[in-house]
Design a protein around this motif. Sequence first.
Motif, PDB file in Angstrom:
ATOM      1  N   GLN A 161       0.841  -1.194   0.000  1.00  0.00           N
ATOM      2  CA  GLN A 161       0.000   0.000   0.000  1.00  0.00           C
ATOM      3  C   GLN A 161       0.876   1.245   0.000  1.00  0.00           C
ATOM      4  O   GLN A 161       1.925   1.273   0.617  1.00  0.00           O
ATOM      5  CB  GLN A 161      -0.868   0.027   1.262  1.00  0.00           C
ATOM      6  CG  GLN A 161      -1.916  -1.058   1.300  1.00  0.00           C
ATOM      7  CD  GLN A 161      -2.929  -0.929   0.181  1.00  0.00           C
ATOM      8  OE1 GLN A 161      -3.454   0.145  -0.047  1.00  0.00           O
ATOM      9  NE2 GLN A 161      -3.178  -2.008  -0.546  1.00  0.00           N
ATOM     10  N   SER A 162       0.427   2.267  -0.666  1.00  0.00           N
ATOM     11  CA  SER A 162       1.168   3.527  -0.654  1.00  0.00           C
ATOM     12  C   SER A 162       0.834   4.322   0.600  1.00  0.00           C
ATOM     13  O   SER A 162      -0.280   4.259   1.110  1.00  0.00           O
ATOM     14  CB  SER A 162       0.792   4.369  -1.868  1.00  0.00           C
ATOM     15  OG  SER A 162       1.286   3.750  -3.015  1.00  0.00           O
ATOM     16  N   LEU A 163       1.798   5.051   1.082  1.00  0.00           N
ATOM     17  CA  LEU A 163       1.590   5.941   2.210  1.00  0.00           C
ATOM     18  C   LEU A 163       1.532   7.370   1.688  1.00  0.00           C
ATOM     19  O   LEU A 163       2.094   7.676   0.645  1.00  0.00           O
ATOM     20  CB  LEU A 163       2.734   5.769   3.215  1.00  0.00           C
ATOM     21  CG  LEU A 163       2.647   4.468   4.021  1.00  0.00           C
ATOM     22  CD1 LEU A 163       3.958   4.181   4.713  1.00  0.00           C
ATOM     23  CD2 LEU A 163       1.519   4.548   5.048  1.00  0.00           C
ATOM     24  N   PRO A 164       0.856   8.250   2.432  1.00  0.00           N
ATOM     25  CA  PRO A 164       0.665   9.609   1.905  1.00  0.00           C
ATOM     26  C   PRO A 164       1.943  10.449   1.927  1.00  0.00           C
ATOM     27  O   PRO A 164       2.845  10.202   2.712  1.00  0.00           O
ATOM     28  CB  PRO A 164      -0.365  10.198   2.878  1.00  0.00           C
ATOM     29  CG  PRO A 164      -0.157   9.445   4.139  1.00  0.00           C
ATOM     30  CD  PRO A 164       0.231   8.052   3.739  1.00  0.00           C
ATOM     31  N   LYS A 165       1.967  11.424   1.052  1.00  0.00           N
ATOM     32  CA  LYS A 165       3.017  12.455   1.067  1.00  0.00           C
ATOM     33  C   LYS A 165       2.680  13.455   2.165  1.00  0.00           C
ATOM     34  O   LYS A 165       1.578  14.017   2.176  1.00  0.00           O
ATOM     35  CB  LYS A 165       3.033  13.205  -0.266  1.00  0.00           C
ATOM     36  CG  LYS A 165       3.661  12.453  -1.400  1.00  0.00           C
ATOM     37  CD  LYS A 165       5.096  12.890  -1.595  1.00  0.00           C
ATOM     38  CE  LYS A 165       5.743  12.117  -2.728  1.00  0.00           C
ATOM     39  NZ  LYS A 165       7.202  12.183  -2.683  1.00  0.00           N
ATOM     40  N   ILE A 166       3.592  13.654   3.080  1.00  0.00           N
ATOM     41  CA  ILE A 166       3.370  14.619   4.159  1.00  0.00           C
ATOM     42  C   ILE A 166       4.608  15.500   4.285  1.00  0.00           C
ATOM     43  O   ILE A 166       5.731  14.992   4.244  1.00  0.00           O
ATOM     44  CB  ILE A 166       3.098  13.894   5.505  1.00  0.00           C
ATOM     45  CG1 ILE A 166       1.766  13.136   5.439  1.00  0.00           C
ATOM     46  CG2 ILE A 166       3.097  14.867   6.678  1.00  0.00           C
ATOM     47  CD1 ILE A 166       1.410  12.373   6.701  1.00  0.00           C
ATOM     48  N   THR A 167       4.409  16.783   4.409  1.00  0.00           N
ATOM     49  CA  THR A 167       5.539  17.697   4.626  1.00  0.00           C
ATOM     50  C   THR A 167       5.323  18.470   5.916  1.00  0.00           C
ATOM     51  O   THR A 167       4.261  19.063   6.120  1.00  0.00           O
ATOM     52  CB  THR A 167       5.691  18.677   3.446  1.00  0.00           C
ATOM     53  OG1 THR A 167       5.847  17.918   2.249  1.00  0.00           O
ATOM     54  CG2 THR A 167       6.926  19.552   3.642  1.00  0.00           C
ATOM     55  N   TRP A 168       6.314  18.428   6.779  1.00  0.00           N
ATOM     56  CA  TRP A 168       6.246  19.137   8.050  1.00  0.00           C
ATOM     57  C   TRP A 168       7.331  20.212   8.121  1.00  0.00           C
ATOM     58  O   TRP A 168       8.350  20.130   7.442  1.00  0.00           O
ATOM     59  CB  TRP A 168       6.488  18.157   9.217  1.00  0.00           C
ATOM     60  CG  TRP A 168       5.269  17.443   9.696  1.00  0.00           C
ATOM     61  CD1 TRP A 168       4.069  17.341   9.061  1.00  0.00           C
ATOM     62  CD2 TRP A 168       5.144  16.708  10.924  1.00  0.00           C
ATOM     63  NE1 TRP A 168       3.201  16.586   9.817  1.00  0.00           N
ATOM     64  CE2 TRP A 168       3.836  16.188  10.965  1.00  0.00           C
ATOM     65  CE3 TRP A 168       6.003  16.436  11.986  1.00  0.00           C
ATOM     66  CZ2 TRP A 168       3.372  15.412  12.038  1.00  0.00           C
ATOM     67  CZ3 TRP A 168       5.547  15.662  13.045  1.00  0.00           C
ATOM     68  CH2 TRP A 168       4.238  15.155  13.077  1.00  0.00           C
ATOM     69  N   ARG A 169       7.072  21.173   9.014  1.00  0.00           N
ATOM     70  CA  ARG A 169       8.089  22.172   9.309  1.00  0.00           C
ATOM     71  C   ARG A 169       8.522  22.030  10.765  1.00  0.00           C
ATOM     72  O   ARG A 169       7.685  21.900  11.663  1.00  0.00           O
ATOM     73  CB  ARG A 169       7.539  23.579   9.065  1.00  0.00           C
ATOM     74  CG  ARG A 169       7.091  23.768   7.605  1.00  0.00           C
ATOM     75  CD  ARG A 169       6.799  25.216   7.263  1.00  0.00           C
ATOM     76  NE  ARG A 169       5.779  25.784   8.125  1.00  0.00           N
ATOM     77  CZ  ARG A 169       5.431  27.072   8.096  1.00  0.00           C
ATOM     78  NH1 ARG A 169       6.029  27.905   7.257  1.00  0.00           N
ATOM     79  NH2 ARG A 169       4.494  27.520   8.893  1.00  0.00           N
ATOM     80  N   CYS A 170       9.827  22.031  10.967  1.00  0.00           N
ATOM     81  CA  CYS A 170      10.378  21.897  12.317  1.00  0.00           C
ATOM     82  C   CYS A 170      11.219  23.136  12.611  1.00  0.00           C
ATOM     83  O   CYS A 170      12.178  23.418  11.901  1.00  0.00           O
ATOM     84  CB  CYS A 170      11.248  20.640  12.402  1.00  0.00           C
ATOM     85  SG  CYS A 170      12.089  20.453  13.991  1.00  0.00           S
ATOM     86  N   THR A 171      10.863  23.871  13.638  1.00  0.00           N
ATOM     87  CA  THR A 171      11.637  25.063  13.994  1.00  0.00           C
ATOM     88  C   THR A 171      12.595  24.721  15.133  1.00  0.00           C
ATOM     89  O   THR A 171      12.220  24.046  16.092  1.00  0.00           O
ATOM     90  CB  THR A 171      10.697  26.232  14.376  1.00  0.00           C
ATOM     91  OG1 THR A 171      11.497  27.408  14.536  1.00  0.00           O
ATOM     92  CG2 THR A 171       9.937  25.973  15.669  1.00  0.00           C
ATOM     93  N   SER A 172      13.839  25.146  14.992  1.00  0.00           N
ATOM     94  CA  SER A 172      14.839  24.827  16.011  1.00  0.00           C
ATOM     95  C   SER A 172      15.069  26.000  16.949  1.00  0.00           C
ATOM     96  O   SER A 172      15.003  27.158  16.544  1.00  0.00           O
ATOM     97  CB  SER A 172      16.168  24.440  15.350  1.00  0.00           C
ATOM     98  OG  SER A 172      17.112  24.091  16.348  1.00  0.00           O
ATOM     99  N   SER A 173      15.339  25.676  18.215  1.00  0.00           N
ATOM    100  CA  SER A 173      15.750  26.707  19.179  1.00  0.00           C
ATOM    101  C   SER A 173      17.246  26.976  19.097  1.00  0.00           C
ATOM    102  O   SER A 173      17.740  27.905  19.733  1.00  0.00           O
ATOM    103  CB  SER A 173      15.457  26.239  20.607  1.00  0.00           C
ATOM    104  OG  SER A 173      14.085  26.163  20.842  1.00  0.00           O
ATOM    105  N   PHE A 174      17.957  26.133  18.337  1.00  0.00           N
ATOM    106  CA  PHE A 174      19.419  26.184  18.392  1.00  0.00           C
ATOM    107  C   PHE A 174      19.996  26.763  17.108  1.00  0.00           C
ATOM    108  O   PHE A 174      19.645  26.307  16.007  1.00  0.00           O
ATOM    109  CB  PHE A 174      19.980  24.788  18.639  1.00  0.00           C
ATOM    110  CG  PHE A 174      19.381  24.131  19.854  1.00  0.00           C
ATOM    111  CD1 PHE A 174      19.746  24.544  21.130  1.00  0.00           C
ATOM    112  CD2 PHE A 174      18.424  23.139  19.727  1.00  0.00           C
ATOM    113  CE1 PHE A 174      19.177  23.957  22.249  1.00  0.00           C
ATOM    114  CE2 PHE A 174      17.848  22.550  20.844  1.00  0.00           C
ATOM    115  CZ  PHE A 174      18.222  22.954  22.110  1.00  0.00           C
TER     116      PHE A 174
END
Lengths: 368, 368
Positions: B30-43
Amino acid sequence: MDRRTFIKKGGLAAGAAVAGTGLAAPAIAQSLPKITWRCTSSFPKSLGTIYGSAEDLVKRVGEMTDGNFTIRLFAPNELVPPLNAATAAAEGTVEMAHTTSYYYLGKDPVWAIGTTLPFGLNARQQNAWLYRGNGLKLLNEFYAKQNIYCLPAGNTGAQMGGWFRREINTVADLSGLKMRIGGLGGRILEKVGVIPQQIPPTDIYTALEKGTIDAVEWVGPYDDLKLGFYKVAKYYYYPGWWDGGPSLHMMVNLDKWNELPPAYQAALTTACEAGNTDLLARYDWENPIALRELVKEGAQLRPFSQEILSACFDAATETYAEIMAGNPTFKTIYEDQMAYRREAFLWAQIAEYSFDTFMMLQQRAGKL
Amino acid sequence: MDRRTFIKKGGLAAGAAVAGTGLAAPAIAQSLPKITWRCTSSFPKSLGTIYGSAEDLVKRVGEMTDGNFTIRLFAPNELVPPLNAATAAAEGTVEMAHTTSYYYLGKDPVWAIGTTLPFGLNARQQNAWLYRGNGLKLLNEFYAKQNIYCLPAGNTGAQMGGWFRREINTVADLSGLKMRIGGLGGRILEKVGVIPQQIPPTDIYTALEKGTIDAVEWVGPYDDLKLGFYKVAKYYYYPGWWDGGPSLHMMVNLDKWNELPPAYQAALTTACEAGNTDLLARYDWENPIALRELVKEGAQLRPFSQEILSACFDAATETYAEIMAGNPTFKTIYEDQMAYRREAFLWAQIAEYSFDTFMMLQQRAGKL
């Protein structure tokens, strides 16, 4: 052309070029193949932390690949005898072995280095050298010649020195002492008078009870408690200087590794690196509990004397010189590790050691 | 019914039943969905090991999911100010924050515990308590109320105590000392006479050079070398008892976490756990090199005196009592950690400490 060959021949580069034009990725993901592997372990299920950590590791690979890359874990002798695990992986009898490299040092002493060397690195340093230094790179060049790709997959932390039927205070006390210990530790102890014994795990307890042997080394409190050695040999010595920070490994058949889609290679690599965190955490959680229990049952904790440790350290240095004289690969990798060992133990005694020492003093003062 | 609901409602159980009949899995995954996340760093990127480790972590998630779950990492202020990272994740401004929980202790002191407590656990013990003890379970119950799911994702190991313009030998020497230090460490030091200062990282060097402050704590040799504090404050004290084994975290928006397919949850969880091995290995590799350089440049290494450490330890215990009096959640989690701390430092002084100590003695004797 299979998927991997396609990628090697420029598929990815072409893809990157397309991405550069600003075209969005297609909305439907490509499917990855169903792959099932068999992994044979050198470790019995009774070593609960080690076997349990490997069970979780292969389970994770399955979960991360949505059930498409499945690895079945087998206990020793279900498919392959325990000390033949890496060989079976190299030959393709199984795709992968859960083992530790120093079990195979009979083939070549280089195999010992990937696990740990007596008086080598502690657990954190072993990982630093393997992952960030030249360690794993050099070892995998060596393993490639044996058709193996090695992934470190756990560490036990510093082990105990084992169970002794009588106290040993001086090097003279080691003379003629029959101890169940293998590998380089045994070879080094032989130089200071010990008579190393090879005894299958199932027979150790009886041999120790009857006095056929005087001492045995195993792992540490959690594993030792289960085998009940404290009932027949009450002196529990430390540290196990031959196992200051031993790594465990997933040894993968090199052809099978090269055939894996990059996504599955990444999943297995990451699961193994997470396995390092996992196994150390298991031991650091379980050992304090087991230590209390052992002491309650009458185990007498004893540090090896500085005289004994120093004599063994010098015997180790002598042993490494002997091996290096006839083994240039060992020499290269050993010297690379030793250069780091020198610096690592200098740094370790600053922040880490002084923090630990102060906290241990509070522990002894009953302030924790 | 979406995929996740289907699984929750018994899809997996039904699948297991089918598997039990011996039917082979279908050949096409089965195919899994395309997901794009944004991660903001404190460093900031200048903290090369920390930021580099996070870059590798999100890259791995992409690789493991065959490019379908993509997480973009952003430096501080590209999207969100550094000390607002976890809040932004909780509110859904970004899906995820690369941060450390004690930056948010102003909200509630419970936030401090997930990173480390002054005179708390060392790096290995912190992982043992988080992963195998109750640590992460208790903390995630707390974070859930703030719409966050927390994944530990690295540890620096014991940090240094920082840079001082003059020697401090006694508690009296701390009186009126202006030190750039925040969090619980600052609150504890205030009890022994220090005047804690809050100064943005960009202004520390000048403040130290001009004598506006007398001391600063930062991280350890690798990071401190780059900021050049040794040029304006030559005494380099250790250990940083407020940072004996601090964890870093990926703080995920809880709704976004719950929406992730289980395969992506597993990939992110495993990448974060591998991040613990990775970041420690980076520091254990880089710090020895940087320490040599600092000493060459004139840094004077100084251990905090036992008098100072003991006074600070007692002030810490007093501080925890004050917090517990008004904060039952803090009390529950703190006491759980303290029960482990007591046992962990008892066990740590057996095999691990005696191995390290002997090796450090050899290091000092020039035998490594």
